[in-house]
Design a protein around this motif. Structure first.
Motif, mmCIF file in Angstrom:
data_model
loop_
_atom_site.group_PDB
_atom_site.id
_atom_site.type_symbol
_atom_site.label_atom_id
_atom_site.label_comp_id
_atom_site.label_asym_id
_atom_site.label_seq_id
_atom_site.Cartn_x
_atom_site.Cartn_y
_atom_site.Cartn_z
ATOM 1 N N UNK A 173 0.859 -1.218 0.047
ATOM 2 C CA UNK A 173 0.071 0.108 -0.082
ATOM 3 C C UNK A 173 0.913 1.359 -0.040
ATOM 4 N N UNK A 174 1.830 1.293 0.809
ATOM 5 C CA UNK A 174 3.000 2.355 0.904
ATOM 6 C C UNK A 174 3.302 2.571 -0.393
ATOM 7 N N UNK A 175 3.940 1.622 -1.126
ATOM 8 C CA UNK A 175 4.413 1.812 -2.448
ATOM 9 C C UNK A 175 3.611 2.764 -3.398
ATOM 10 N N UNK A 176 2.167 2.408 -3.535
ATOM 11 C CA UNK A 176 1.366 2.620 -4.205
ATOM 12 C C UNK A 176 0.749 4.157 -3.996
ATOM 13 N N UNK A 177 1.015 4.710 -2.755
ATOM 14 C CA UNK A 177 0.387 6.063 -2.390
ATOM 15 C C UNK A 177 0.622 7.105 -3.124
ATOM 16 N N UNK B 78 -7.892 -9.731 12.300
ATOM 17 C CA UNK B 78 -8.505 -8.945 13.381
ATOM 18 C C UNK B 78 -8.776 -7.420 13.102
ATOM 19 N N UNK B 79 -9.641 -6.883 14.012
ATOM 20 C CA UNK B 79 -9.732 -5.303 13.635
ATOM 21 C C UNK B 79 -8.463 -4.836 14.207
ATOM 22 N N UNK B 80 -7.864 -5.291 15.153
ATOM 23 C CA UNK B 80 -6.531 -4.643 15.610
ATOM 24 C C UNK B 80 -5.379 -4.542 14.589
ATOM 25 N N UNK B 81 -5.681 -5.925 13.634
ATOM 26 C CA UNK B 81 -4.721 -5.663 12.678
ATOM 27 C C UNK B 81 -5.028 -4.849 11.426
ATOM 28 N N UNK B 82 -6.225 -4.820 11.262
ATOM 29 C CA UNK B 82 -6.504 -3.673 10.163
ATOM 30 C C UNK B 82 -6.132 -2.372 10.743
ATOM 31 N N UNK B 83 -6.577 -1.912 11.910
ATOM 32 C CA UNK B 83 -6.202 -0.819 12.502
ATOM 33 C C UNK B 83 -4.576 -0.395 12.441
ATOM 34 N N UNK B 84 -3.743 -1.421 12.804
ATOM 35 C CA UNK B 84 -2.379 -1.396 12.557
ATOM 36 C C UNK B 84 -1.911 -1.086 11.134
ATOM 37 N N UNK B 85 -2.593 -1.612 10.168
ATOM 38 C CA UNK B 85 -2.461 -1.389 8.609
ATOM 39 C C UNK B 85 -2.795 0.215 8.281
ATOM 40 N N UNK B 86 -4.130 0.651 8.965
ATOM 41 C CA UNK B 86 -4.330 1.981 8.547
ATOM 42 C C UNK B 86 -3.168 3.126 9.290
ATOM 43 N N UNK B 87 -2.759 2.582 10.580
ATOM 44 C CA UNK B 87 -1.893 3.522 11.146
ATOM 45 C C UNK B 87 -0.637 3.676 10.543
ATOM 46 N N UNK B 88 -0.057 2.319 10.097
ATOM 47 C CA UNK B 88 1.190 2.539 9.509
ATOM 48 C C UNK B 88 1.142 3.046 8.122
ATOM 49 N N UNK B 89 0.110 3.190 7.342
ATOM 50 C CA UNK B 89 0.204 3.832 6.150
ATOM 51 C C UNK B 89 -0.297 5.304 6.202
ATOM 52 N N UNK C 5 -2.639 7.552 5.633
ATOM 53 C CA UNK C 5 -2.970 8.326 4.368
ATOM 54 C C UNK C 5 -4.363 8.621 4.097
ATOM 55 N N UNK C 6 -4.892 9.739 3.766
ATOM 56 C CA UNK C 6 -6.141 10.058 3.468
ATOM 57 C C UNK C 6 -6.689 9.538 2.217
ATOM 58 N N UNK C 7 -5.768 8.754 1.515
ATOM 59 C CA UNK C 7 -6.085 8.062 0.160
ATOM 60 C C UNK C 7 -6.259 6.634 0.566
ATOM 61 N N UNK C 8 -6.345 6.036 1.740
ATOM 62 C CA UNK C 8 -6.318 4.668 2.165
ATOM 63 C C UNK C 8 -7.283 4.548 3.351
ATOM 64 N N UNK C 9 -8.321 3.802 3.380
ATOM 65 C CA UNK C 9 -9.115 3.584 4.344
ATOM 66 C C UNK C 9 -9.800 2.253 4.591
ATOM 67 N N UNK C 10 -10.823 1.946 5.431
ATOM 68 C CA UNK C 10 -11.472 0.659 5.293
ATOM 69 C C UNK C 10 -12.840 0.646 4.667
#
Length: 270
Positions: free
Chosen positions: A121-125, A144-155, A157-162
């Motif tokens: 995801x970061x590479x395509x930002x 798990x939701x905690x893992x999706x949270x971790x992905x979102x927090x690491x990325x 970006x306003x262009x990436x979400x759930x």
């Protein structure tokens, strides 16, 4: 409600085809455009059950032209979050003038770890930012939701979400309230899928399956209120898990009835 309501290929999953069961009159992208016009709406989402990357250039162009001529907005969807597949769908989104790409991370024999997901995801930002495209990662049932949270927090970006599906995370042992509380701040697209839970006749377990919107356990007003307060989610898509009948034609007819009932119900909130 500031969200726009639409339908998708997963509103008509049985009509399109499930596990090799395909109707004699398969449902196509043009049927979806006709349905959305009939419902008085102007938004369709094409999921991975009608894979756009398998369309010929002419078919893709015809779809884009028909949607544009009818003032219908398209969102695209895919499964299998690899760098190559994500790039492919950015190009498809540009061809269809789609501002949202919804992705299910996993596919058969492909379940990437969190660091790989984040790196892809970061590479395509830069491309997402350049073309003003939003990537919505769907909460499917491995993570798990905690893992999706971790992905979102690491990325971050306003262009990436759930892309928040109202039922999927039950497959990961998580209830809707837990999922919404955790993922609502990141939600850029909502899948409204009503459901029922009932104890099996032998009383040794429960079964979860679909209902038409408003006929199940999904508290739609609560869901919309909790998602909309963050202001990131612009579109809500009706999806359906239609409980099949003994005959595919009967199931397809039931799916159509459910779609009409669901749209009639949901229009009260949009």
């Amino acid at each position: 409600m500031t969200m726009q309501l639409g339908i998708s290929t997963y509103t008509y999953g049985w009509a399109i085809g499930v596990n090799g069961q395909v109707s004699e009159r398969p449902f196509t992208e043009n049927h979806l455009l006709e349905k959305v016009k009939t419902f008085g709406m102007s938004l369709v989402q094409i999921g991975d059950n009608l894979p756009l990357h398998e369309f010929s250039p002419d078919r893709l162009k015809d779809f884009a032209d028909t949607a544009r001529n009818n003032h219908i907005q398209i969102e695209v969807g895919a499964r299998g979050l690899t760098a190559e597949h994500l790039d492919r769908y950015i190009q498809i989104a540009l061809q269809l003038n789609a501002s949202l790409i919804r992705f299910v991370i996993d596919q058969k024999n492909y379940e990437p770890a969190l660091p790989a997901i984040i790196a892809i995801i970061q590479n395509v930002l830069p491309e997402l930012e350049k073309h003003h495209i939003t990537l919505g990662i769907e909460n499917h049932d491995r993570l798990k939701t905690s893992e999706f949270e971790a992905i979102m927090d690491a990325v971050n970006s306003p262009h990436v979400g759930i892309c928040l599906d109202s039922v999927n995370s039950m497959g990961a042992g998580e209830g809707l309230e837990q999922v919404v509380n955790a993922l609502a701040p990141y939600t850029v697209n909502l899948h409204i899928k009503d459901f029922g839970i009932q104890r099996l006749p032998h009383a040794m377990g429960f079964q979860i399956d679909g209902r038409s919107a408003g006929k199940g356990m999904l508290n739609v007003p609560w869901l919309l209120e909790n998602i909309s307060q963050y202001g990131r989610c612009k579109t809500a898509i009706l999806e359906q898990w239609v409980v099949p009948e003994t005959d595919l034609d009967l199931t397809v007819e039931k799916e159509e009835r459910w779609a009409q009932e669901s749209v009639d119900f949901l229009k009260n909130y949009f």
